[in-house]
Design a protein around this motif. Structure first.
Motif, PDB file in Angstrom:
ATOM      1  N   THR A   1      -9.107  -7.268   6.180  1.00  0.00           N
ATOM      2  CA  THR A   1     -10.414  -7.114   6.824  1.00  0.00           C
ATOM      3  C   THR A   1     -10.698  -8.242   7.810  1.00  0.00           C
ATOM      4  O   THR A   1     -10.617  -9.422   7.460  1.00  0.00           O
ATOM      5  CB  THR A   1     -11.531  -7.091   5.771  1.00  0.00           C
ATOM      6  OG1 THR A   1     -11.261  -6.074   4.825  1.00  0.00           O
ATOM      7  CG2 THR A   1     -12.880  -6.835   6.412  1.00  0.00           C
TER       8      THR A   1
ATOM      9  N   PHE B   1      -3.397  -3.129  -6.930  1.00  0.00           N
ATOM     10  CA  PHE B   1      -4.115  -1.932  -6.511  1.00  0.00           C
ATOM     11  C   PHE B   1      -3.244  -0.677  -6.638  1.00  0.00           C
ATOM     12  O   PHE B   1      -2.046  -0.717  -6.423  1.00  0.00           O
ATOM     13  CB  PHE B   1      -4.529  -2.024  -5.036  1.00  0.00           C
ATOM     14  CG  PHE B   1      -5.354  -3.213  -4.684  1.00  0.00           C
ATOM     15  CD1 PHE B   1      -6.645  -3.357  -5.153  1.00  0.00           C
ATOM     16  CD2 PHE B   1      -4.845  -4.207  -3.855  1.00  0.00           C
ATOM     17  CE1 PHE B   1      -7.426  -4.444  -4.802  1.00  0.00           C
ATOM     18  CE2 PHE B   1      -5.608  -5.297  -3.498  1.00  0.00           C
ATOM     19  CZ  PHE B   1      -6.895  -5.419  -3.977  1.00  0.00           C
TER      20      PHE B   1
ATOM     21  N   THR C   1      -4.711   5.500   3.969  1.00  0.00           N
ATOM     22  CA  THR C   1      -5.184   4.652   5.056  1.00  0.00           C
ATOM     23  C   THR C   1      -5.177   5.423   6.374  1.00  0.00           C
ATOM     24  O   THR C   1      -4.347   6.312   6.576  1.00  0.00           O
ATOM     25  CB  THR C   1      -4.277   3.418   5.187  1.00  0.00           C
ATOM     26  OG1 THR C   1      -4.231   2.740   3.922  1.00  0.00           O
ATOM     27  CG2 THR C   1      -4.774   2.451   6.242  1.00  0.00           C
TER      28      THR C   1
ATOM     29  N   CYS D   1     -16.473  -4.605   6.567  1.00  0.00           N
ATOM     30  CA  CYS D   1     -16.433  -3.846   5.312  1.00  0.00           C
ATOM     31  C   CYS D   1     -17.736  -4.099   4.562  1.00  0.00           C
ATOM     32  O   CYS D   1     -18.351  -5.163   4.682  1.00  0.00           O
ATOM     33  CB  CYS D   1     -15.218  -4.211   4.452  1.00  0.00           C
ATOM     34  SG  CYS D   1     -15.303  -5.807   3.636  1.00  0.00           S
TER      35      CYS D   1
ATOM     36  N   GLU E   1     -12.700  -0.587   5.741  1.00  0.00           N
ATOM     37  CA  GLU E   1     -12.221  -1.935   6.069  1.00  0.00           C
ATOM     38  C   GLU E   1     -11.576  -1.901   7.447  1.00  0.00           C
ATOM     39  O   GLU E   1     -10.537  -1.276   7.646  1.00  0.00           O
ATOM     40  CB  GLU E   1     -11.197  -2.440   5.040  1.00  0.00           C
ATOM     41  CG  GLU E   1     -11.785  -2.753   3.677  1.00  0.00           C
ATOM     42  CD  GLU E   1     -10.807  -3.528   2.800  1.00  0.00           C
ATOM     43  OE1 GLU E   1     -10.352  -4.611   3.234  1.00  0.00           O
ATOM     44  OE2 GLU E   1     -10.477  -3.053   1.707  1.00  0.00           O
TER      45      GLU E   1
ATOM     46  N   ASP F   1      -8.643   0.646   6.291  1.00  0.00           N
ATOM     47  CA  ASP F   1      -8.012   0.556   4.966  1.00  0.00           C
ATOM     48  C   ASP F   1      -9.069   0.897   3.913  1.00  0.00           C
ATOM     49  O   ASP F   1      -9.734   0.014   3.382  1.00  0.00           O
ATOM     50  CB  ASP F   1      -7.446  -0.841   4.749  1.00  0.00           C
ATOM     51  CG  ASP F   1      -6.730  -0.971   3.425  1.00  0.00           C
ATOM     52  OD1 ASP F   1      -6.007  -0.034   3.039  1.00  0.00           O
ATOM     53  OD2 ASP F   1      -6.889  -2.013   2.760  1.00  0.00           O
TER      54      ASP F   1
ATOM     55  N   ILE G   1     -11.590  -1.092  -8.336  1.00  0.00           N
ATOM     56  CA  ILE G   1     -10.754  -2.279  -8.166  1.00  0.00           C
ATOM     57  C   ILE G   1     -10.776  -3.210  -9.377  1.00  0.00           C
ATOM     58  O   ILE G   1      -9.710  -3.646  -9.837  1.00  0.00           O
ATOM     59  CB  ILE G   1     -11.139  -3.026  -6.879  1.00  0.00           C
ATOM     60  CG1 ILE G   1     -10.688  -2.221  -5.652  1.00  0.00           C
ATOM     61  CG2 ILE G   1     -10.523  -4.429  -6.842  1.00  0.00           C
ATOM     62  CD1 ILE G   1     -11.072  -2.836  -4.317  1.00  0.00           C
TER      63      ILE G   1
ATOM     64  N   SER H   1     -11.197   1.578   0.784  1.00  0.00           N
ATOM     65  CA  SER H   1     -11.169   0.996  -0.558  1.00  0.00           C
ATOM     66  C   SER H   1     -12.211   1.669  -1.445  1.00  0.00           C
ATOM     67  O   SER H   1     -13.297   2.013  -0.981  1.00  0.00           O
ATOM     68  CB  SER H   1     -11.461  -0.509  -0.508  1.00  0.00           C
ATOM     69  OG  SER H   1     -10.404  -1.219   0.105  1.00  0.00           O
TER      70      SER H   1
ATOM     71  N   GLY I   1       0.809  -1.207   0.000  1.00  0.00           N
ATOM     72  CA  GLY I   1       0.000   0.000   0.000  1.00  0.00           C
ATOM     73  C   GLY I   1       0.844   1.259   0.000  1.00  0.00           C
ATOM     74  O   GLY I   1       2.059   1.219   0.198  1.00  0.00           O
TER      75      GLY I   1
ATOM     76  N   ARG J   1     -14.227   0.523  -4.236  1.00  0.00           N
ATOM     77  CA  ARG J   1     -14.553  -0.784  -4.808  1.00  0.00           C
ATOM     78  C   ARG J   1     -14.797  -0.765  -6.318  1.00  0.00           C
ATOM     79  O   ARG J   1     -14.459  -1.723  -7.015  1.00  0.00           O
ATOM     80  CB  ARG J   1     -15.787  -1.352  -4.107  1.00  0.00           C
ATOM     81  CG  ARG J   1     -15.613  -1.580  -2.614  1.00  0.00           C
ATOM     82  CD  ARG J   1     -14.597  -2.648  -2.323  1.00  0.00           C
ATOM     83  NE  ARG J   1     -14.484  -2.896  -0.886  1.00  0.00           N
ATOM     84  CZ  ARG J   1     -13.583  -3.715  -0.339  1.00  0.00           C
ATOM     85  NH1 ARG J   1     -12.730  -4.362  -1.111  1.00  0.00           N
ATOM     86  NH2 ARG J   1     -13.543  -3.879   0.966  1.00  0.00           N
TER      87      ARG J   1
ATOM     88  N   SER K   1      -7.382   2.578  -6.450  1.00  0.00           N
ATOM     89  CA  SER K   1      -8.493   2.043  -5.657  1.00  0.00           C
ATOM     90  C   SER K   1      -8.177   1.955  -4.172  1.00  0.00           C
ATOM     91  O   SER K   1      -9.052   1.610  -3.372  1.00  0.00           O
ATOM     92  CB  SER K   1      -8.894   0.662  -6.183  1.00  0.00           C
ATOM     93  OG  SER K   1      -7.776  -0.207  -6.218  1.00  0.00           O
ATOM     94  N   LYS K   2      -6.939   2.262  -3.790  1.00  0.00           N
ATOM     95  CA  LYS K   2      -6.548   2.240  -2.388  1.00  0.00           C
ATOM     96  C   LYS K   2      -5.997   3.612  -1.994  1.00  0.00           C
ATOM     97  O   LYS K   2      -4.791   3.856  -2.038  1.00  0.00           O
ATOM     98  CB  LYS K   2      -5.489   1.153  -2.151  1.00  0.00           C
ATOM     99  CG  LYS K   2      -6.031  -0.260  -2.226  1.00  0.00           C
ATOM    100  CD  LYS K   2      -6.936  -0.572  -1.040  1.00  0.00           C
ATOM    101  CE  LYS K   2      -7.305  -2.054  -1.006  1.00  0.00           C
ATOM    102  NZ  LYS K   2      -8.135  -2.377   0.170  1.00  0.00           N
TER     103      LYS K   2
END
Length: 329
Positions: free
Chosen positions: A265, A188, A195, A277, A140, A171, A178, A173, A116, A175, A191-192
């Motif tokens: 998760t 990823f 955090t 999540c 998440e 975390d 993704i 996300s 990440g 979705r 999409s991330k």
């Protein structure tokens, strides 16, 4: 011992020791100016930090002040590494089952981990700024550890000795971004987004008997818009414990002090405990009825992630965030 970083306008904040009840704090900058510096010199400074923690918890600290988690940055505002696993294989199994995809047997024996972004973490009470609701905004709830130095090839029983601190994680996300990213076969990225971690990071001994077998044996409480949607048991159904995850990332390279390793998760086979999540809830709906019903997060939605001890006291403080569009502040 509980540690936090006060946001002070610098990149890495000021290191604080926080009382066990999360009510007071004391600057530790005379010992180490930042948490990363403390991790770099851990064997030298840990006893000094522990002495300060003991003084704070027994009312002997010289200059305590009220602890305000809203003024905290992430315990590590930036880190040398953020490697997030998927240790709760039940979560992966549900996702694949919902799209009628077979799950390889190796998923039960070889951890899934992605790298990440670690240059820009959110504070525990920072807004989650997302350009569009159409991206499919999801939370998440996870657990993470911060490591010391771990040499390449270290086995799990050696990796356990390198666990310095633990935190909670959101975390975030996106979705709906993704599938396109994973379709490229390179993992990823967009999409991330950034955090978030809990206000404080705690040494394993703070968890008492809840820390055993390289796992945290407490429920993780997840509240979405003020409603509890999940209390999964973090110690249950964790196929790969933290030493196993650390050993996995050290198979071909060293892991340096200040690396953060996430659990993925938290997910239980018993769906009655709820979810950590939205994607998992949507997968269960798809499996049961053929289509998801629960929508992803909208602007103005709130998410709170917290873990309580057996007496009902918060261990890490709460991640408490709101979804916001760019420029909302």
């Amino acid at each position: 011992m509980k540690l936090a970083s006060l946001r002070d306008g610098s990149r890495d904040g000021q290191l604080m020791v926080v009382s066990r009840d999360l009510k007071t704090a004391h600057f530790a900058t005379d010992i180490a100016p930042t948490l990363q510096r403390a991790l770099d010199d851990w064997n030298f400074v840990v006893s000094q930090l522990q002495d300060l923690s003991d003084a704070l918890n027994t009312g002997r600290a010289r200059h305590p002040f009220p602890f305000d988690p809203s003024k905290c940055a992430s315990p590590l505002p930036r880190a040398y590494q953020w490697a997030d696993g998927s240790a709760y294989v039940n979560h992966v199994e549900l996702v694949r089952k919902a799209r009628n995809a077979e799950m390889p047997e190796t998923f039960w024996t070889d951890p899934l981990i992605y790298q990440g972004g670690s240059d820009d973490f959110l504070g525990p009470h920072d807004d989650i700024v997302v350009p569009s609701e159409a991206f499919g905004i999801d939370f998440e709830g996870e657990i993470a550890v911060i490591t010391g130095d771990v040499a390449m090839g270290t086995p799990p029983n050696g990796a356990s000795d390198a666990i310095r601190l633990l935190m909670l994680v959101n975390d975030v996300s996106l979705r709906n971004l993704i599938p396109g990213e994973l379709g490229k076969g390179f993992g990823f990225f967009q999409s991330k987004p950034a955090t978030a971690f809990s206000p404080v990071a705690v040494t394993p001994d703070e968890l008492g008997s809840a820390w055993r077998d390289g796992k945290v044996h407490r429920p993780l409480t997840v509240e979405w818009n003020g409603k509890v949607v999940g209390k999964p048991l973090a110690g249950e159904d964790m196929v790969f414990n933290f030493p196993a995850l650390i050993a996995h990332i050290c198979k071909t390279r060293n892991c340096r002090a200040g690396s953060i390793v996430g659990s993925g998760t938290v997910s239980n086979k018993d769906s009655s405990v709820g979810y950590a999540c939205i994607a998992e809830k949507r997968c269960l709906e798809t499996i049961e009825t053929g289509a998801p019903v629960t929508e992803f997060m909208k602007f103005g939605d709130s998410i709170r992630i917290e873990m309580l001890d057996e007496k009902g006291a918060s261990i890490f403080g709460a991640i408490d965030q709101v979804i916001a569009p760019p420029g909302a502040a």
